[in-house]
Design an enzyme around this catalytic site. Structure first.
Site, PDB file in Angstrom:
ATOM      1  N   GLY A   8       0.834  -1.203   0.000  1.00 12.92           N
ATOM      2  CA  GLY A   8       0.000   0.000   0.000  1.00 12.92           C
ATOM      3  C   GLY A   8       0.867   1.251   0.000  1.00 12.92           C
ATOM      4  O   GLY A   8       0.489   2.283   0.551  1.00 12.92           O
ATOM      5  N   GLY A  11      -0.467   4.730  -1.062  1.00  8.96           N
ATOM      6  CA  GLY A  11      -1.606   5.309  -0.347  1.00  8.96           C
ATOM      7  C   GLY A  11      -1.221   6.477   0.552  1.00  8.96           C
ATOM      8  O   GLY A  11      -0.072   6.939   0.532  1.00  8.96           O
ATOM      9  N   GLN A  12      -2.190   6.911   1.366  1.00 13.66           N
ATOM     10  CA  GLN A  12      -1.987   8.125   2.179  1.00 13.66           C
ATOM     11  C   GLN A  12      -0.808   7.978   3.152  1.00 13.66           C
ATOM     12  O   GLN A  12       0.035   8.858   3.237  1.00 13.66           O
ATOM     13  CB  GLN A  12      -3.272   8.454   2.965  1.00 13.66           C
ATOM     14  CG  GLN A  12      -3.218   9.823   3.630  1.00 13.66           C
ATOM     15  CD  GLN A  12      -4.278  10.019   4.718  1.00 13.66           C
ATOM     16  OE1 GLN A  12      -4.924   9.082   5.169  1.00 13.66           O
ATOM     17  NE2 GLN A  12      -4.451  11.256   5.132  1.00 13.66           N
ATOM     18  N   ARG A  36      -0.754   0.331  -8.121  1.00 12.77           N
ATOM     19  CA  ARG A  36      -0.673   1.256  -9.255  1.00 12.77           C
ATOM     20  C   ARG A  36       0.456   0.901 -10.213  1.00 12.77           C
ATOM     21  O   ARG A  36       1.559   0.591  -9.787  1.00 12.77           O
ATOM     22  CB  ARG A  36      -0.416   2.680  -8.753  1.00 12.77           C
ATOM     23  CG  ARG A  36      -1.652   3.283  -8.197  1.00 12.77           C
ATOM     24  CD  ARG A  36      -1.583   4.788  -8.327  1.00 12.77           C
ATOM     25  NE  ARG A  36      -2.308   5.329  -7.188  1.00 12.77           N
ATOM     26  CZ  ARG A  36      -1.931   6.370  -6.476  1.00 12.77           C
ATOM     27  NH1 ARG A  36      -0.834   7.011  -6.791  1.00 12.77           N
ATOM     28  NH2 ARG A  36      -2.646   6.784  -5.471  1.00 12.77           N
ATOM     29  N   ASP A  53      -0.746  -7.055  -6.100  1.00 21.13           N
ATOM     30  CA  ASP A  53      -2.131  -7.198  -5.655  1.00 21.13           C
ATOM     31  C   ASP A  53      -2.046  -8.030  -4.383  1.00 21.13           C
ATOM     32  O   ASP A  53      -1.604  -9.183  -4.422  1.00 21.13           O
ATOM     33  CB  ASP A  53      -2.916  -7.928  -6.755  1.00 21.13           C
ATOM     34  CG  ASP A  53      -4.306  -8.317  -6.295  1.00 21.13           C
ATOM     35  OD1 ASP A  53      -4.650  -8.052  -5.128  1.00 21.13           O
ATOM     36  OD2 ASP A  53      -5.050  -8.895  -7.115  1.00 21.13           O
ATOM     37  N   ILE A  54      -2.457  -7.464  -3.266  1.00 19.52           N
ATOM     38  CA  ILE A  54      -2.238  -8.108  -1.972  1.00 19.52           C
ATOM     39  C   ILE A  54      -3.018  -9.428  -1.835  1.00 19.52           C
ATOM     40  O   ILE A  54      -2.713 -10.251  -0.965  1.00 19.52           O
ATOM     41  CB  ILE A  54      -2.553  -7.117  -0.814  1.00 19.52           C
ATOM     42  CG1 ILE A  54      -1.887  -7.542   0.482  1.00 19.52           C
ATOM     43  CG2 ILE A  54      -4.042  -6.909  -0.610  1.00 19.52           C
ATOM     44  CD1 ILE A  54      -0.402  -7.557   0.448  1.00 19.52           C
ATOM     45  N   TYR A 142     -15.525  -2.713   7.811  1.00 23.29           N
ATOM     46  CA  TYR A 142     -14.160  -2.189   8.039  1.00 23.29           C
ATOM     47  C   TYR A 142     -13.728  -2.490   9.474  1.00 23.29           C
ATOM     48  O   TYR A 142     -12.633  -3.008   9.713  1.00 23.29           O
ATOM     49  CB  TYR A 142     -14.195  -0.682   7.784  1.00 23.29           C
ATOM     50  CG  TYR A 142     -12.898   0.046   8.004  1.00 23.29           C
ATOM     51  CD1 TYR A 142     -11.828  -0.106   7.133  1.00 23.29           C
ATOM     52  CD2 TYR A 142     -12.756   0.942   9.075  1.00 23.29           C
ATOM     53  CE1 TYR A 142     -10.652   0.604   7.319  1.00 23.29           C
ATOM     54  CE2 TYR A 142     -11.594   1.654   9.264  1.00 23.29           C
ATOM     55  CZ  TYR A 142     -10.539   1.484   8.385  1.00 23.29           C
ATOM     56  OH  TYR A 142      -9.375   2.192   8.571  1.00 23.29           O
ATOM     57  N   LYS A 146     -10.828  -4.842  11.150  1.00 26.22           N
ATOM     58  CA  LYS A 146      -9.759  -4.339  12.028  1.00 26.22           C
ATOM     59  C   LYS A 146      -9.657  -5.181  13.302  1.00 26.22           C
ATOM     60  O   LYS A 146      -8.564  -5.532  13.734  1.00 26.22           O
ATOM     61  CB  LYS A 146      -9.990  -2.861  12.381  1.00 26.22           C
ATOM     62  CG  LYS A 146      -9.796  -1.904  11.208  1.00 26.22           C
ATOM     63  CD  LYS A 146      -8.383  -1.952  10.648  1.00 26.22           C
ATOM     64  CE  LYS A 146      -8.133  -0.933   9.554  1.00 26.22           C
ATOM     65  NZ  LYS A 146      -6.887  -1.177   8.814  1.00 26.22           N
TER      66      LYS A 146
HETATM   67  C1  AKB Z   1     -11.352   6.043   7.849  1.00 25.91           C
HETATM   68  O1  AKB Z   1     -11.994   7.091   8.026  1.00 25.91           O
HETATM   69  O2  AKB Z   1     -11.796   5.027   7.316  1.00 25.91           O
HETATM   70  C2  AKB Z   1      -9.945   5.989   8.392  1.00 25.91           C
HETATM   71  C3  AKB Z   1      -9.922   5.478   9.790  1.00 25.91           C
HETATM   72  C4  AKB Z   1     -10.194   6.369  10.920  1.00 25.91           C
HETATM   73  O3  AKB Z   1      -9.685   4.324   9.978  1.00 25.91           O
HETATM   74  N1  AKB Z   1      -9.358   7.287   8.312  1.00 25.91           N
END
Ligand code: AKB
Length: 313
Positions: A8, A11-12, A36, A53-54, A142, A146
């Site tokens: 990644g 990414g940011q 990319r 590609d992970i 998400y 996590k």
């Molecule tokens: C998101 O908003 O998905 C992330 C996070 C806080 O995990 N920035």
């Protein structure tokens, strides 16, 4: 850490962490990997870059073997809002991707960094002074990813002795690479809108308070945790870390100290508002402070000043 793979990397976080690692460990010791074809020249001109590609574990293993990787900083993942729009893909990238990393790390004896998030908490979690060890019942894909990731990393540490470490990041603010698909993205977009148009329409309610951090602090946190003495770590996956906690209206007020004509309006996005409402308002990060000396450098005032200065440039 001697030879490091950053997944990644475009990414940011990756686009700022990779140069920081290359500065510290040497350009050829830090392998950037991303999906990319044509990443920013800074990544490809300063050291090795691999397209990855992970979800492709064989390709990941080839890179780890070829470069003799000993540490994997695993940043490839989908953020919260985009994950909610495609939960199946989010599971595959976020969970199967991490599983691929852990399995490859197990076979090649690598250390692993995994970024968790405030998203690992849910509506039943105490919202203020959220403890390090507390209820984690997220109701987003998400967040489920996590929590599963934190548990998987702990499992690989306990079962196979892998050195796995992680941080529960708050919203991250940076000017180099936009986040893309998160719930906290407003806290980045607002700066560009303020400089260009003196106006921003926010998708979260004015009083939605969330933990946040400026990217230089996030980079320091990763470097500090990964080099911390393992003997001192009681927790591993993953440490609460925060630098500040604010709402959209408080951020707008701070921006107005520099751009007095800045106006904010609100058009609430129900998806992202619901996600934000299920997250803590302010985490307690004392475990990170005690176990490896975590301390943020930027607060709201210094963050806003620095962001505006760089974006104006
Ligand atoms: C998101 O908003 O998905 C992330 C996070 C806080 O995990 N920035």
């Amino acid at each position: 850490m001697k030879t490091i793979l950053v997944t990644g990397a475009t990414g940011q976080i990756g686009s700022e962490l990779t140069p920081a690692l290359r500065k510290r460990y040497g350009n050829n010791s830090v392998i950037a990997a991303g999906h990319r074809k044509q990443p920013d020249a800074e990544l490809t001109n300063t050291g090795p870059y691999c397209r990855l590609d992970i979800e492709d574990v064989a390709a990941l293993a080839r890179i780890v073997e070829y470069y003799r990787i000993d540490t994997i900083i695993h940043l490839a993942s989908l953020l919260s809002a985009v994950a909610e729009t495609d939960p199946q893909r989010a599971w595959s990238v976020n969970i199967n991707g991490l599983f691929n990393v852990l399995e490859t790390a197990r076979k090649h004896e690598c250390s692993v960094f995994f970024p968790s998030s405030i998203g690992a908490f849910g509506p039943q979690t105490p919202a203020f002074d959220t403890p390090q060890d507390t209820i984690q019942r997220p109701d987003t894909l998400y967040g489920i990813g996590k929590v599963s990731g934190e548990l998987l990393c702990d499992y690989y540490h306990k079962r196979y002795g892998l050195d796995t470490r992680g941080l529960r990041f708050p919203g991250l603010i940076s000017y180099k690479t936009p986040p893309g698909g998160g719930t906290t993205d407003y806290a980045v977009e607002i700066f560009y809108a303020a400089v260009r148009r003196q106006h921003y329409t926010c998708y979260l309610k004015p009083d939605t308070q969330l933990d946040m951090m400026y990217m230089p602090d996030a980079i320091d946190a990763i470097l500090q945790l990964m080099t911390a003495d393992a003997e001192r770590l009681t927790h591993r996956n993953a440490f609460n870390v925060t630098a500040m906690s604010f709402s959209p209206e408080q951020l707008a007020a701070q921006i107005r100290q520099h751009i007095p004509n800045f106006k904010m309006s609100y058009k609430v996005d129900p998806l992202r508002q619901a996600i934000a409402d299920s997250w803590p308002r302010h985490m307690d990060d004392s475990a990170a402070r005690q176990e490896w000396g975590w301390q943020a450098r930027y607060d709201l005032a210094t963050l806003v000043e620095d962001m505006l200065e760089h974006i104006a440039e």
